[in-house]
Design a protein around this motif. Structure first.
Motif, mmCIF file in Angstrom:
data_model
loop_
_atom_site.group_PDB
_atom_site.id
_atom_site.type_symbol
_atom_site.label_atom_id
_atom_site.label_comp_id
_atom_site.label_asym_id
_atom_site.label_seq_id
_atom_site.Cartn_x
_atom_site.Cartn_y
_atom_site.Cartn_z
ATOM 1 N N UNK A 186 56.583 74.853 92.564
ATOM 2 C CA UNK A 186 58.042 74.838 92.774
ATOM 3 C C UNK A 186 58.651 76.127 92.232
ATOM 4 N N UNK A 187 58.210 76.555 91.045
ATOM 5 C CA UNK A 187 58.730 77.811 90.474
ATOM 6 C C UNK A 187 58.421 78.990 91.398
ATOM 7 N N UNK A 188 57.228 78.997 91.982
ATOM 8 C CA UNK A 188 56.868 80.073 92.913
ATOM 9 C C UNK A 188 57.780 80.033 94.143
ATOM 10 N N UNK A 189 58.058 78.820 94.626
ATOM 11 C CA UNK A 189 58.949 78.665 95.783
ATOM 12 C C UNK A 189 60.341 79.195 95.469
ATOM 13 N N UNK A 190 60.831 78.888 94.277
ATOM 14 C CA UNK A 190 62.152 79.370 93.850
ATOM 15 C C UNK A 190 62.178 80.895 93.848
ATOM 16 N N UNK A 191 61.111 81.492 93.297
ATOM 17 C CA UNK A 191 61.046 82.955 93.234
ATOM 18 C C UNK A 191 61.058 83.563 94.641
ATOM 19 N N UNK A 192 60.330 82.950 95.572
ATOM 20 C CA UNK A 192 60.284 83.460 96.946
ATOM 21 C C UNK A 192 61.641 83.345 97.628
ATOM 22 N N UNK A 193 62.364 82.245 97.361
ATOM 23 C CA UNK A 193 63.692 82.066 97.946
ATOM 24 C C UNK A 193 64.698 83.048 97.349
ATOM 25 N N UNK A 194 64.557 83.347 96.068
ATOM 26 C CA UNK A 194 65.496 84.247 95.385
ATOM 27 C C UNK A 194 65.219 85.703 95.727
ATOM 28 N N UNK A 195 63.973 86.020 96.052
ATOM 29 C CA UNK A 195 63.596 87.417 96.324
ATOM 30 C C UNK A 195 62.840 87.475 97.658
ATOM 31 N N UNK A 196 63.586 87.394 98.741
ATOM 32 C CA UNK A 196 62.981 87.368 100.073
ATOM 33 C C UNK A 196 62.165 88.642 100.323
ATOM 34 N N UNK A 197 60.952 88.460 100.891
ATOM 35 C CA UNK A 197 60.090 89.598 101.203
ATOM 36 C C UNK A 197 59.351 90.157 100.011
ATOM 37 N N UNK A 198 59.327 89.413 98.913
ATOM 38 C CA UNK A 198 58.631 89.875 97.710
ATOM 39 C C UNK A 198 57.132 90.024 97.991
ATOM 40 N N UNK A 199 56.530 91.076 97.457
ATOM 41 C CA UNK A 199 55.105 91.339 97.704
ATOM 42 C C UNK A 199 54.194 90.537 96.786
ATOM 43 N N UNK A 200 54.619 90.342 95.569
ATOM 44 C CA UNK A 200 53.785 89.615 94.592
ATOM 45 C C UNK A 200 54.637 88.551 93.916
ATOM 46 N N UNK A 201 54.025 87.381 93.712
ATOM 47 C CA UNK A 201 54.746 86.279 93.066
ATOM 48 C C UNK A 201 54.126 85.981 91.711
ATOM 49 N N UNK A 202 54.675 84.946 91.041
ATOM 50 C CA UNK A 202 54.141 84.567 89.726
ATOM 51 C C UNK A 202 52.677 84.118 89.834
ATOM 52 N N UNK A 203 52.255 83.713 91.046
ATOM 53 C CA UNK A 203 50.863 83.314 91.206
ATOM 54 C C UNK A 203 49.920 84.490 90.939
ATOM 55 N N UNK A 204 50.304 85.677 91.394
ATOM 56 C CA UNK A 204 49.446 86.856 91.232
ATOM 57 C C UNK A 204 49.297 87.250 89.761
ATOM 58 N N UNK A 205 50.345 87.010 88.985
ATOM 59 C CA UNK A 205 50.315 87.481 87.596
ATOM 60 C C UNK A 205 49.979 86.380 86.595
ATOM 61 N N UNK A 206 50.462 85.149 86.860
ATOM 62 C CA UNK A 206 50.392 84.123 85.819
ATOM 63 C C UNK A 206 49.495 82.917 86.148
ATOM 64 N N UNK A 207 48.997 82.802 87.380
ATOM 65 C CA UNK A 207 48.335 81.546 87.770
ATOM 66 C C UNK A 207 47.149 81.207 86.863
ATOM 67 N N UNK A 208 46.261 82.166 86.631
ATOM 68 C CA UNK A 208 45.047 81.887 85.847
ATOM 69 C C UNK A 208 45.386 81.464 84.421
ATOM 70 N N UNK A 209 46.313 82.174 83.800
ATOM 71 C CA UNK A 209 46.662 81.862 82.409
ATOM 72 C C UNK A 209 47.452 80.553 82.326
ATOM 73 N N UNK A 210 48.313 80.293 83.330
ATOM 74 C CA UNK A 210 49.073 79.036 83.343
ATOM 75 C C UNK A 210 48.137 77.852 83.533
ATOM 76 N N UNK A 211 47.100 78.059 84.306
ATOM 77 C CA UNK A 211 46.119 77.002 84.574
ATOM 78 C C UNK A 211 45.266 76.703 83.341
#
Length: 590
Positions: free
Chosen positions: A487-512
């Motif tokens: 959901x947080x990733x979806x929010x980021x995509x909606x707030x920043x249309x056309x973004x190249x990298x999301x929180x998944x690219x930077x935080x997914x492994x550590x959040x998991x």
């Protein structure tokens, strides 16, 4: 295993599909056509052009010929069918003296076996060996056009007119008599048949196993003293095959059956370094097709509608009719996995069970793997694609671990636990990959195949009840955290249309792995993104987050997630993302 192969040979022999004892199938490229005086009058082309993939190839003719002795070293002539070194005394190896000795050995063997034969074919062959001079072969007009190809280790066979020498009844009788007279094998009780019979010191070679020696390898052999038992070594003339006494008949039968199975390309499958063959006790081909199409999901054998029909019948415990055959659940079925090992074969596994159990275990695996998927993906994941999910897309060698292939297949067919390494390989790939849509082919961290493997592993090994699609009522902390991250990733995509990298690219492994440390950072970041959204969307996402946060007790976010819990996190994330895309597709279709 050998007993099952011998039984299969006897079934094939009853149908006339395999050669009788003392005979074998050889690939023959040319026929040496003789006249009644033993002169070579023409070279008969026996090869046929066949399609092999995108190319056409000349393939030799498979003929039943007198059993061919193994050649390790030394001079060993074969009867009626051999290469140019032995039948013509010529080759391109640059050793004319050895070639001459090979021809002399072949001539001696043929004169000896055919000494009492008087048929036209036998007389022609005897005259050929009496008159042929290898040193004059280069000047033989008949051979000139095909001389180079004749010397390329191709098998040749004698002919008289259009008749093969192996079709002459008198010659065949003489060959059988010769075998019986020269059978000096020691008689012992055979471990396979239980009968007292002549024991094979050397077993026939097996051909067709991927990456094994092209000339063939043995399944049973004792070629070094270290492998032999005390009192059964070469020094006391009781070595080699006498260490594990298998009769000449049983050795011939199992090797013929196995070579026949390996020659059937439609029913041979390769996974990693494991070559798989399989057969049934009755109605063999129909059951092979059913197994290959359903259990191995070979699209060339079974269409999707047939696969779904069988899957539905198994779930409802209804009878199956496939290719006009009523499937007998009690029919014995055998599965053999072989791998090359120097000059021998390794048996990766040998499974025998009734066919119904194998089908039901395969259906259970499909059920474990069933997961909500993108519309362009197939419902059932074949084994090769499952194994590919464990390999880096950047790797030159796309084959999965050789050991993994065998144990995964065995777990599927037996209904046992999946190997731990399968889950570990998938988790390793998820941690290692980064999304790259511009790569060819595109690389994605979280894929349908990897998530299906995680679900199947957690359902079977972890005894967890995981739904196919998003489970709104699931309160497992790791699963809910994965949903929140999506959901947080979806929010980021909606707030920043056309973004190249999301929180998944930077935080997914550590959040998991360490959610208690990362989630406060992501929550704060999500607050900034929410403020950029219009009120309607902002309210929608806030309701989603409030609902999800309510499933987690205060202070319940764990510092560290164990590996299985990380799997639940990934499934929660995947389910939440797929639910979003499913709604989009529904709106589009509606």
């Amino acid at each position: 295993m050998l007993e099952a192969l011998v039984k299969h040979y006897e079934s094939l022999a009853a149908e006339g599909k395999v050669p009788r004892p003392g005979w074998s199938v050889a690939n023959v490229s040319f026929g040496l056509c003789l006249d009644t005086d033993g002169n070579v009058v023409r070279v008969q082309e026996l090869r046929k052009e066949e399609q092999r993939g995108k190319k056409k190839a000349l393939l030799p003719k498979a003929l039943s010929v007198p059993e061919q002795a193994k050649r390790a070293s030394g001079i060993v002539p074969q009867f009626l069918c051999d290469n140019s070194t032995y039948l013509l005394g010529i080759d391109n190896k640059g050793k004319p003296e050895r070639s001459a000795k090979c021809f002399q050995a072949a001539a001696k063997l043929h004169q000896e076996i055919l000494s009492e034969c008087s048929s036209k074919m036998a007389v022609a062959i005897k005259k050929f060996f009496a008159n042929w001079k290898p040193e004059e072969s280069s000047s033989c007009v008949v051979l000139q056009d095909d001389l180079e190809e004749l010397m390329q280790s191709s098998n040749l066979i004698f002919m008289l007119g259009d008749k093969f020498s192996t079709e002459d009844e008198e010659i065949c009788s003489s060959w059988q008599k010769h075998r019986e007279q020269h059978d000096e094998a020691e008689k012992m009780q055979c471990l396979v048949t239980g009968k007292v019979s002549p024991i094979a010191r050397l077993h026939p070679t097996i051909k067709g196993v991927r990456n094994a020696q092209p000339m063939g390898v043995t399944l049973v052999s004792f070629d070094k003293t270290a492998y032999e038992s005390y009192g059964h070594d070469k020094s006391c003339n009781k070595g080699q095959g006498l260490n594990a006494p298998v009769s000449e008949y049983a050795a011939f039968a199992y090797a013929t059956a196995l070579n026949t199975l390996l020659a059937d390309s439609r029913h041979v499958k390769v996974f990693g370094d494991t070559t798989l063959v399989y057969w049934a006790e009755h109605d063999n081909e129909s059951y092979q097709d059913c197994f290959g199409g359903f259990c191995l999901q070979d699209e060339n054998i079974m269409e999707d509608k047939d696969l779904e029909y069988i899957f539905s019948c198994l779930k409802k415990d209804e009878p199956i009719n496939y290719q006009g055959v009523d499937v007998d659940y009690n029919n014995k079925f055998y599965i053999l996995g072989l791998s090359p090992n120097a000059a021998r074969l390794s048996v990766r596994f040998f499974l025998q069970s009734d066919f119904g159990t194998i089908l039901k275990n395969s259906a259970k695996h499909m059920e474990n793997m069933e997961l909500v998927r993108p519309s362009y993906k197939k419902k059932h994941i074949p084994l090769w694609l499952l194994l590919a999910a464990t390999v880096s897309p950047k790797s030159r060698d796309k084959a999965a671990s050789p050991l993994l292939s065998g144990v995964v297949l065995k777990s599927i067919l037996t209904g046992s636990r999946y190997p731990e390494s399968l889950f570990q390989y998938v988790m390793l790939r998820i941690r290692s990959e980064q999304d790259n849509a511009e790569a060819s082919p595109p690389i994605y961290k979280i894929t349908y195949e990897r998530c299906a493997i995680i679900k199947a592993y957690l359902c079977r090994n972890g005894k967890r009840g995981i739904t196919v699609a998003l489970n709104e009522d699931e309160k497992d902390v790791a699963y809910v955290l994965g949903r929140i991250f999506a959901v947080w990733e979806h929010i980021q995509e909606e707030a920043n249309r056309g973004i190249n990298a999301t929180i998944k690219d930077r935080y997914f492994d550590s959040a998991c792995a360490t959610p208690a440390r990362i989630f406060p950072i992501l929550q704060k970041l999500s607050g900034h993104h929410l403020r950029k959204l219009e009120d309607r969307k902002k309210i929608y996402f806030e309701k989603q987050l409030t609902s999800l946060m309510g499933k987690i007790n205060a202070g319940a976010i764990p510092n560290i997630l164990q590996l299985k819990d990380q799997g639940m996190f990934i499934l929660g994330y995947y389910h939440q993302v797929q639910a979003r895309y499913t709604k989009k597709e529904d709106k589009k279709n509606g």
